[in-house]
Design a protein around this motif. Sequence first.
Motif, PDB file in Angstrom:
ATOM      1  N   ALA A  70     -40.921  45.714  -3.719  1.00 11.98           N
ATOM      2  CA  ALA A  70     -39.727  46.530  -3.936  1.00 11.98           C
ATOM      3  C   ALA A  70     -38.612  45.986  -3.065  1.00 11.98           C
ATOM      4  O   ALA A  70     -38.857  45.462  -1.966  1.00 11.98           O
ATOM      5  CB  ALA A  70     -40.006  47.986  -3.601  1.00 11.98           C
ATOM      6  N   LEU A  71     -37.407  46.063  -3.563  1.00 17.40           N
ATOM      7  CA  LEU A  71     -36.253  45.629  -2.787  1.00 17.40           C
ATOM      8  C   LEU A  71     -36.025  46.572  -1.614  1.00 17.40           C
ATOM      9  O   LEU A  71     -36.113  47.795  -1.746  1.00 17.40           O
ATOM     10  CB  LEU A  71     -34.993  45.611  -3.663  1.00 17.40           C
ATOM     11  N   THR A  72     -35.721  45.992  -0.453  1.00 17.42           N
ATOM     12  CA  THR A  72     -35.276  46.800   0.668  1.00 17.42           C
ATOM     13  C   THR A  72     -33.821  47.195   0.416  1.00 17.42           C
ATOM     14  O   THR A  72     -33.185  46.722  -0.539  1.00 17.42           O
ATOM     15  CB  THR A  72     -35.374  46.012   1.975  1.00 17.42           C
ATOM     16  N   ALA A  73     -33.270  48.020   1.261  1.00 14.93           N
ATOM     17  CA  ALA A  73     -31.862  48.405   1.115  1.00 14.93           C
ATOM     18  C   ALA A  73     -30.965  47.175   1.236  1.00 14.93           C
ATOM     19  O   ALA A  73     -30.029  46.980   0.451  1.00 14.93           O
ATOM     20  CB  ALA A  73     -31.495  49.442   2.171  1.00 14.93           C
ATOM     21  N   ALA A  74     -31.275  46.315   2.209  1.00 16.48           N
ATOM     22  CA  ALA A  74     -30.502  45.076   2.351  1.00 16.48           C
ATOM     23  C   ALA A  74     -30.716  44.171   1.143  1.00 16.48           C
ATOM     24  O   ALA A  74     -29.797  43.515   0.657  1.00 16.48           O
ATOM     25  CB  ALA A  74     -30.905  44.363   3.639  1.00 16.48           C
ATOM     26  N   GLY A  75     -31.989  44.149   0.654  1.00 14.20           N
ATOM     27  CA  GLY A  75     -32.299  43.324  -0.501  1.00 14.20           C
ATOM     28  C   GLY A  75     -31.552  43.772  -1.737  1.00 14.20           C
ATOM     29  O   GLY A  75     -31.094  42.939  -2.535  1.00 14.20           O
TER      30      GLY A  75
END
Length: 300
Positions: free
Chosen positions: A57-62
């Motif tokens: 899953a994408l992180t917030a930064a990602g």
Amino acid sequence: MDQLSALRALRRVVELGSFTAAGAALGVSHSIISRQIGQLESQLGAQLLNRTTRRFALTAAGQEYYLASRDILDALDAADRAVAQHQAQPSGSLRINAPMAFGALELAAWLPHFTRQYPHIHLDLVCNDRIVDLIDDGFDVALRLARGLPDSTLVARQLASSRTLAVASPAYLARHGHPATPEELLQHNCLRYTLADKPDAWSFTDAAGATHKVAVRGSLQANTSVALREAAVGGMGIASVAAFIVCDALRSGHLVEVLPGYTMRPRSLYALYPQSRQLSPKVRVFVDFAVQHYQERHWD
């Protein structure tokens, strides 16, 4: 690290949902995809994906980085498509330099046909009788009439050849007589073209192939052949000019050829343009059009 490839890898992983699918789409192994994203995270100093054995899953930064990189990749793809379309259909501004007389008498006659065939090319024609620097002065192509060209890094493509004639008005010849040999020009008022290699030295070849060089003089010199033509029509003297400049005046009888039993060295018409591995489509079609035009008609 190839950051652009890493951005494309990240986008494919997010949109296809797996490293394996992303690798297949990009033609590389899933381990290369994993390494590219790992290098990208190391360079950024931030984790872009939370990975588990079965999913990610994408992180917030990602998420923020993915959206920004997607816009960048979309813009690059759009730029690639624009260039491809430009290559397929010549377009844009074409800046041309040409001699004054040639621009007025020749280019004006066939440029309309060129623009009808290539309506997306916009022409910027600059006419003068001086040698310009194509690179420094921002020209795409130059058309030049010369008896020879100096060594240059420019590409020179010969288009045609124009005879050089000595001409005068019937009125002038009635007053001063017809010269029978080139040497008799010493007794005449000769109108000289100052941009010639040797304006005061006219050279003729007779029927036997012998060369006659004459040091001429007169009361007028000019840097444009059109001025010399008009001065000759006005009865001022004898001018040496390219045949295409005086053909109409010869047909009408305003001028007659002097020393018709002798020939003068012709001038060649060249198209000059900078060397390039990828010749601009607009320059290529312009030069090809000019070549075809002068192959299909006998100049002057």
